[in-house]
Enzyme design. Sequence first.
Site, PDB file in Angstrom:
ATOM      1  N   SER A   1       0.842  -1.193   0.000  1.00 49.02           N
ATOM      2  CA  SER A   1       0.000   0.000   0.000  1.00 49.02           C
ATOM      3  C   SER A   1       0.877   1.242   0.000  1.00 49.02           C
ATOM      4  O   SER A   1       2.062   1.194   0.344  1.00 49.02           O
ATOM      5  CB  SER A   1      -0.901   0.019   1.240  1.00 49.02           C
ATOM      6  OG  SER A   1      -0.166   0.400   2.389  1.00 49.02           O
ATOM      7  N   ASP A   2       0.305   2.373  -0.360  1.00 53.16           N
ATOM      8  CA  ASP A   2       0.992   3.631  -0.117  1.00 53.16           C
ATOM      9  C   ASP A   2       0.796   3.997   1.352  1.00 53.16           C
ATOM     10  O   ASP A   2       0.067   3.343   2.099  1.00 53.16           O
ATOM     11  CB  ASP A   2       0.474   4.735  -1.049  1.00 53.16           C
ATOM     12  CG  ASP A   2       1.528   5.804  -1.320  1.00 53.16           C
ATOM     13  OD1 ASP A   2       2.429   5.975  -0.471  1.00 53.16           O
ATOM     14  OD2 ASP A   2       1.456   6.462  -2.369  1.00 53.16           O
ATOM     15  N   TYR A   3       1.430   5.066   1.754  1.00 53.07           N
ATOM     16  CA  TYR A   3       1.519   5.474   3.158  1.00 53.07           C
ATOM     17  C   TYR A   3       0.129   5.598   3.790  1.00 53.07           C
ATOM     18  O   TYR A   3      -0.628   6.501   3.470  1.00 53.07           O
ATOM     19  CB  TYR A   3       2.231   6.829   3.215  1.00 53.07           C
ATOM     20  CG  TYR A   3       3.064   7.103   4.436  1.00 53.07           C
ATOM     21  CD1 TYR A   3       4.447   7.181   4.344  1.00 53.07           C
ATOM     22  CD2 TYR A   3       2.485   7.310   5.678  1.00 53.07           C
ATOM     23  CE1 TYR A   3       5.231   7.463   5.452  1.00 53.07           C
ATOM     24  CE2 TYR A   3       3.262   7.590   6.788  1.00 53.07           C
ATOM     25  CZ  TYR A   3       4.634   7.661   6.673  1.00 53.07           C
ATOM     26  OH  TYR A   3       5.405   7.944   7.784  1.00 53.07           O
TER      27      TYR A   3
END
Length: 761
Positions: free
Chosen positions: A286-288
């Site tokens: 996932s992104d942040y």
Amino acid sequence: MKRFLSFVATVLLFAGCQHPGTEPGDTEMDTYISDLMSKMTTQEKIGQLNLVTPGGGILTGSVVSTDVEQKIKTGQVGGIFGVYGPEKTRQAQRLAVEESRLGIPMIFGSDVIHGYKTTFPLPIGLSCTWDMELIKQTASVAAKEATADGIFWNFSPMVDVSRDPRWGRISEGAGEDPFLGSEIAKAMVEGYQQKDLRDPTTMLATVKHFALYGAPEAGRDYNTVDMSHLRMFNDYFPPYKAAIEAGVGSVMTSFNDVDGVPASGNKWLLTTILRDMWGFDGFVVSDYTSVNEMIAHGLGDLQQVSAMALKAGLDMDMVGEGFLTTLTQSLEEGMVSEEDINKACRRILEAKYKLGLFQDPYLYFNADRPATDILTPVHRQLARQAAARSMVLLKNDEQLLPLKKSGTVALVGPLVDSRNNMLGTWAPTGEARYAVTVLEGFNNVLGDQVKILHAKGANICNDPDFAKKINVFGPKIFIDERSPEAMLKEAISLARRADVIIAVVGEATEMSGESSSRTDISLPMSQKKLLRELEKTGRPLVVVNMSGRPMAIGEEVELADALLQMWHAGIEGGNALADVLFGDYNPSGKLTATFPVNVGQVPIYYSIRNTGRPQGSDEFQKFKSNYLDAPNSPLFPFGYGLSYTSFEYKDLILDKPTLTNLDEIKVSVSVTNSGDYDGEEVVQLYVRDMVASITPPMRLLKGFNKVFIPKGDTKEVTFTIRAQDLAFYHPDLSFYAEPGEFKVFVGGNSNASLSASFTLE
């Protein structure tokens, strides 16, 4: 009835991709990981899906993890980022290997976007080189430096196609075109990973952001994306797919939703497209905190969205720890299965196996390497070359440039001596103290041959509230204690004593990049006033625009006698700018994103589709598709860029008039350097499908070749067109070319007029 002409191409596109050097079916790897997983508890498997950042290092988000050391010891961390340096990374790895129950090593990542310590031009600047070998070399250098500091998993390349310069992260990509973007994606993956991921100078690449992140509504970061599947597959998906075909090891999800479902929980994206259709066998991260952010999207609480993400095909949760804290309960309640957890865990462990970590968990932690592999003279020289080649000459009236190395130069502008603004946005591993400013570069290149007069002239902007937004990560906009009037007066006085004025203006680094969208992409008024007054002096005026995005600079083009788009050119930008302006390098950059006349034209790009009421020129016609207050044409088109020399195109020849699915057409053109300087030209080939079952683009880039031509010489440049190059996705997502007439255009930009036709049978 149209018939399928490219069935083989269709099969290849939908088939799985065998990755070089990764051997996904490796029996030894499968046996090793199966044996390891048989010893793991469910909680330890979930721990492998947890990516954390302890803070205090390379910060790339607003949230940091807590109690990281204890989590590592208890097998609750699969990867870590924000830590660098072989001593620190070795110490962290030791906790995992020597103090956790099973000793599973961690993977260490970071955002190495355009270089590590040797910072190269912004990706959009690098893309303007149209030089795939150069781009590949910059990625290889980045990998060598990052791995010397203990980082061997890279959150790059970003390959999001963007046609909206309001969006700040256009700076991180390759611009508006899927064909060029695909070539660059491939070059960067190959540069980072090379042929052997167990080589300690290579690193695992991550293609991001999957998917469509570059097309948010209103150009506002993280915003909704809504487009047809035809547009997805034909215009936005190709660079991601190219990275998969190049063997990229991991994929990062995007923040936006796709068809109403956030990408991190979108099974159609992460399983149907990525794995079933494209055959991706790496892992998805996932992104942040993007899993947690699905709550704000309206998809449920943390347990619900975490279960949704895992079942969709997400393998690793970045920072949010929703997987770590909820999956055990979700397993008990039947929201996820043991198979779901095992599948994700295996993918993470496979990546570690391919990186050689089970053989040597300390492979990347050599304390001797930073002194020999980081910021070397060879690396800095490559950065200087890349910076010079990324710059795009947009105007050069009466051949004002290149300048002579004599006389007096007035070097004016808020970015002339601003070290903090040289590297550009998303350079979290770079250090501004190593950057060469424009003023320093001029002194380095010119010595005492040219008298340099320097004045700031204006602030980047005069608005302290705006400056506060930009200076979140340190001072980028410095508002001078002197009044704007006093600074302007000093600059004008100095300019009148010079033979030529060079004004370096544009954006501070954080005026583009993540969370840096702008509704007004023109130059701030403080700098506009400076240029207006400099023009009034009557001295020749060279304007250098340093920015991270295409800007609406129509007034500046009119004021300037010459205008160079510098971008944020990285650690050697100051030296490279002097190289270009004073003729040590003849500029060869070409735009990879269209420059609009004004923001009202946005989104604007070259590969438009005709309407039923097209306007043939910029002369206004009632009841045609146009504007009352601006032309349809952009300020500068895709592919545009001048040189100090001139190139003439002639003798466009196709070796045959018809093409079948089994053969190819050779397209050749003669390019003559008819000017006074040796130079490089990016020869571009575009194709238009004249009649199709869906409205075709006016033209599409299908080939390019950057060639060096000495003055007075002529070179023949040849391209090859095959039926599969003419294929496109149809409403049912089948991919094939349709028979009929095609037109080929060849020239120096997307408005190329030299043309020829052929028929696809």
